[in-house]
Design a protein around this motif. Structure first.
Motif, PDB file in Angstrom:
ATOM      1  N   GLU A 163       5.190  -0.588  -4.052  1.00 62.93           N
ATOM      2  CA  GLU A 163       4.241  -1.702  -3.972  1.00 62.93           C
ATOM      3  C   GLU A 163       3.875  -2.052  -2.535  1.00 62.93           C
ATOM      4  O   GLU A 163       3.217  -3.054  -2.279  1.00 62.93           O
ATOM      5  CB  GLU A 163       4.808  -2.952  -4.669  1.00 62.93           C
ATOM      6  CG  GLU A 163       5.136  -2.764  -6.148  1.00 62.93           C
ATOM      7  CD  GLU A 163       3.917  -2.438  -6.991  1.00 62.93           C
ATOM      8  OE1 GLU A 163       2.798  -2.838  -6.601  1.00 62.93           O
ATOM      9  OE2 GLU A 163       4.094  -1.759  -8.032  1.00 62.93           O
ATOM     10  N   THR A 176       2.315  -0.649   1.306  1.00 65.30           N
ATOM     11  CA  THR A 176       1.414   0.388   1.803  1.00 65.30           C
ATOM     12  C   THR A 176       2.202   1.426   2.606  1.00 65.30           C
ATOM     13  O   THR A 176       3.375   1.226   2.935  1.00 65.30           O
ATOM     14  CB  THR A 176       0.339  -0.199   2.739  1.00 65.30           C
ATOM     15  OG1 THR A 176       1.002  -0.720   3.885  1.00 65.30           O
ATOM     16  CG2 THR A 176      -0.477  -1.285   2.055  1.00 65.30           C
ATOM     17  N   VAL A 177       1.495   2.489   2.944  1.00 64.51           N
ATOM     18  CA  VAL A 177       2.084   3.551   3.761  1.00 64.51           C
ATOM     19  C   VAL A 177       2.577   2.970   5.090  1.00 64.51           C
ATOM     20  O   VAL A 177       3.721   3.197   5.499  1.00 64.51           O
ATOM     21  CB  VAL A 177       1.042   4.671   3.982  1.00 64.51           C
ATOM     22  CG1 VAL A 177       1.462   5.634   5.081  1.00 64.51           C
ATOM     23  CG2 VAL A 177       0.809   5.417   2.666  1.00 64.51           C
ATOM     24  N   GLU A 224       3.330  -0.111   5.856  1.00 70.94           N
ATOM     25  CA  GLU A 224       4.466  -1.031   5.659  1.00 70.94           C
ATOM     26  C   GLU A 224       5.763  -0.259   5.430  1.00 70.94           C
ATOM     27  O   GLU A 224       6.821  -0.634   5.957  1.00 70.94           O
ATOM     28  CB  GLU A 224       4.182  -1.976   4.486  1.00 70.94           C
ATOM     29  CG  GLU A 224       3.148  -3.034   4.825  1.00 70.94           C
ATOM     30  CD  GLU A 224       2.594  -3.759   3.601  1.00 70.94           C
ATOM     31  OE1 GLU A 224       1.921  -4.781   3.789  1.00 70.94           O
ATOM     32  OE2 GLU A 224       2.809  -3.290   2.451  1.00 70.94           O
ATOM     33  N   ARG A 261      -4.247   7.757   4.516  1.00 73.91           N
ATOM     34  CA  ARG A 261      -3.871   6.893   3.394  1.00 73.91           C
ATOM     35  C   ARG A 261      -3.044   5.700   3.851  1.00 73.91           C
ATOM     36  O   ARG A 261      -2.309   5.106   3.069  1.00 73.91           O
ATOM     37  CB  ARG A 261      -3.064   7.714   2.382  1.00 73.91           C
ATOM     38  CG  ARG A 261      -3.899   8.748   1.657  1.00 73.91           C
ATOM     39  CD  ARG A 261      -3.063   9.810   0.987  1.00 73.91           C
ATOM     40  NE  ARG A 261      -3.845  10.696   0.142  1.00 73.91           N
ATOM     41  CZ  ARG A 261      -4.680  11.622   0.583  1.00 73.91           C
ATOM     42  NH1 ARG A 261      -4.842  11.806   1.887  1.00 73.91           N
ATOM     43  NH2 ARG A 261      -5.365  12.366  -0.266  1.00 73.91           N
ATOM     44  N   ARG A 262      -3.172   5.326   5.107  1.00 73.89           N
ATOM     45  CA  ARG A 262      -2.242   4.342   5.669  1.00 73.89           C
ATOM     46  C   ARG A 262      -2.246   2.994   4.966  1.00 73.89           C
ATOM     47  O   ARG A 262      -1.229   2.290   4.957  1.00 73.89           O
ATOM     48  CB  ARG A 262      -2.489   4.168   7.174  1.00 73.89           C
ATOM     49  CG  ARG A 262      -3.873   3.647   7.541  1.00 73.89           C
ATOM     50  CD  ARG A 262      -4.122   3.817   9.032  1.00 73.89           C
ATOM     51  NE  ARG A 262      -5.456   3.373   9.432  1.00 73.89           N
ATOM     52  CZ  ARG A 262      -6.562   4.084   9.248  1.00 73.89           C
ATOM     53  NH1 ARG A 262      -6.502   5.280   8.663  1.00 73.89           N
ATOM     54  NH2 ARG A 262      -7.723   3.608   9.636  1.00 73.89           N
ATOM     55  N   ASN A 263      -3.378   2.602   4.369  1.00 75.21           N
ATOM     56  CA  ASN A 263      -3.431   1.304   3.699  1.00 75.21           C
ATOM     57  C   ASN A 263      -3.297   1.407   2.178  1.00 75.21           C
ATOM     58  O   ASN A 263      -3.451   0.424   1.462  1.00 75.21           O
ATOM     59  CB  ASN A 263      -4.722   0.573   4.065  1.00 75.21           C
ATOM     60  CG  ASN A 263      -4.747   0.234   5.544  1.00 75.21           C
ATOM     61  OD1 ASN A 263      -3.735  -0.234   6.089  1.00 75.21           O
ATOM     62  ND2 ASN A 263      -5.858   0.507   6.225  1.00 75.21           N
ATOM     63  N   GLN A 264      -2.989   2.627   1.725  1.00 71.14           N
ATOM     64  CA  GLN A 264      -2.831   2.846   0.285  1.00 71.14           C
ATOM     65  C   GLN A 264      -1.400   2.485  -0.143  1.00 71.14           C
ATOM     66  O   GLN A 264      -0.460   2.653   0.639  1.00 71.14           O
ATOM     67  CB  GLN A 264      -3.111   4.335   0.037  1.00 71.14           C
ATOM     68  CG  GLN A 264      -3.259   4.742  -1.400  1.00 71.14           C
ATOM     69  CD  GLN A 264      -3.722   6.217  -1.490  1.00 71.14           C
ATOM     70  OE1 GLN A 264      -4.554   6.683  -0.695  1.00 71.14           O
ATOM     71  NE2 GLN A 264      -3.165   6.945  -2.432  1.00 71.14           N
ATOM     72  N   LEU A 265      -1.240   1.994  -1.371  1.00 70.77           N
ATOM     73  CA  LEU A 265       0.108   1.698  -1.857  1.00 70.77           C
ATOM     74  C   LEU A 265       0.887   3.004  -2.036  1.00 70.77           C
ATOM     75  O   LEU A 265       0.372   3.977  -2.591  1.00 70.77           O
ATOM     76  CB  LEU A 265       0.060   0.946  -3.189  1.00 70.77           C
ATOM     77  CG  LEU A 265      -0.565  -0.454  -3.148  1.00 70.77           C
ATOM     78  CD1 LEU A 265      -0.481  -1.110  -4.534  1.00 70.77           C
ATOM     79  CD2 LEU A 265       0.105  -1.333  -2.103  1.00 70.77           C
TER      80      LEU A 265
END
Ligand code: ATP
Length: 228
Positions: free
Chosen positions: A84, A86-87, A89, A121-125
């Motif tokens: 849940e 992001t990448v 995080e 994809r850094r902001n992808q879950l």
């Protein structure tokens, strides 16, 4: 060392050494004790007898966080990214033991250079990434603590052959840039092709060790782990 789960003994007088700069692999069947050994090195389990030394420091009584601070990072079996988050995080969590924020930012950049797909994809879950991308994220997260020893538990598990090759290339490259690696694998062929030395573990006991070539040419190993 001897390691138990309650009354059940999982490791019997296991002794293993990894020299600076090496890739060492531990091969063995399901349930042989491979994950148990890595969990013991990273402090998640405590040995009942024996001790663990890293760069002359006794880790045996240290907590998992102290062990990360000492320079050891563990990529667990099954990747275990935080789905849940992001990448970015997930990667930042890998650096939670560090206070040098500007250096952490630099390392984030290095991880993104090494794994361009994670940058895209850094902001992808993380839970929406493919299996291979999650494995890259798990490795990238472990690198964020700047380990000098990286423990990898079955990085090729569940990946398509092309991705397995890619992950092994990444492992070689991480090692070439100065990180020592202890690699657990069921894919013994691949593991022996990248490792300098190997140990074979069966039902909690080390039964064989040597250079990767020596281990790969052992008839019992060929029969049991290398498909004949
Ligand atoms: P795999 O690749 O299947 O994970 P492994 O070689 O990593 O195999 P371990 O997970 O280390 O094997 O397990 C070694 C032994 O310890 C097995 O007999 C297993 O059943 C036992 N074991 C592992 N975890 C526990 C646990 N939490 N409680 C009790 N026994 C456990």
């Amino acid at each position: 060392m001897d390691v138990f789960y309650g009354a059940i003994q999982a490791l019997f007088s296991v002794s293993l050494e990894v020299d600076e700069g090496e890739i060492v692999t531990l091969i063995g069947a399901n349930g042989a004790g491979k994950s148990t050994l890595l969990k013991t090195i990273s402090g998640l389990l405590k040995p009942r007898t024996g001790s663990i030394y890293f760069e002359n420091e006794d880790l045996t009584k240290k907590s998992p966080i102290e062990i990360v601070k000492s320079g050891i990072s563990h990529v667990p079996e099954g990747r275990r990214v935080f789905p849940e988050m992001t990448v970015i995080e997930n990667l930042e969590l890998g650096a939670y033991v560090r206070k040098d924020r500007s250096e952490v930012e630099k390392d984030l950049k290095i991880v993104f250079e090494r794994f361009p797909r994670l940058y895209e994809r850094r902001n992808q879950l993380a839970g929406t990434l493919s299996g291979g991308e999650q494995q890259m994220l798990a490795i990238g997260r472990a690198l964020m603590s700047r380990p000098r020893l990286l423990l990898l538990d079955e990085p090729s598990m569940g990946l398509a052959p092309i991705l397995v090759s890619e992950i092994f290339e990444i492992i070689k490259e991480i090692n070439a840039r100065g990180t020592t690696i202890l690699l657990i694998e069921q894919n013994a062929n691949m593991a022996l092709s990248v490792a300098n030395r190997a140990y074979v573990i069966e039902t909690g006991r080390i039964v064989l060790s040597g250079t990767s070539q020596e281990v790969a040419s052992n008839p019992d190993v060929k029969k049991a782990y290398l498909g004949g």
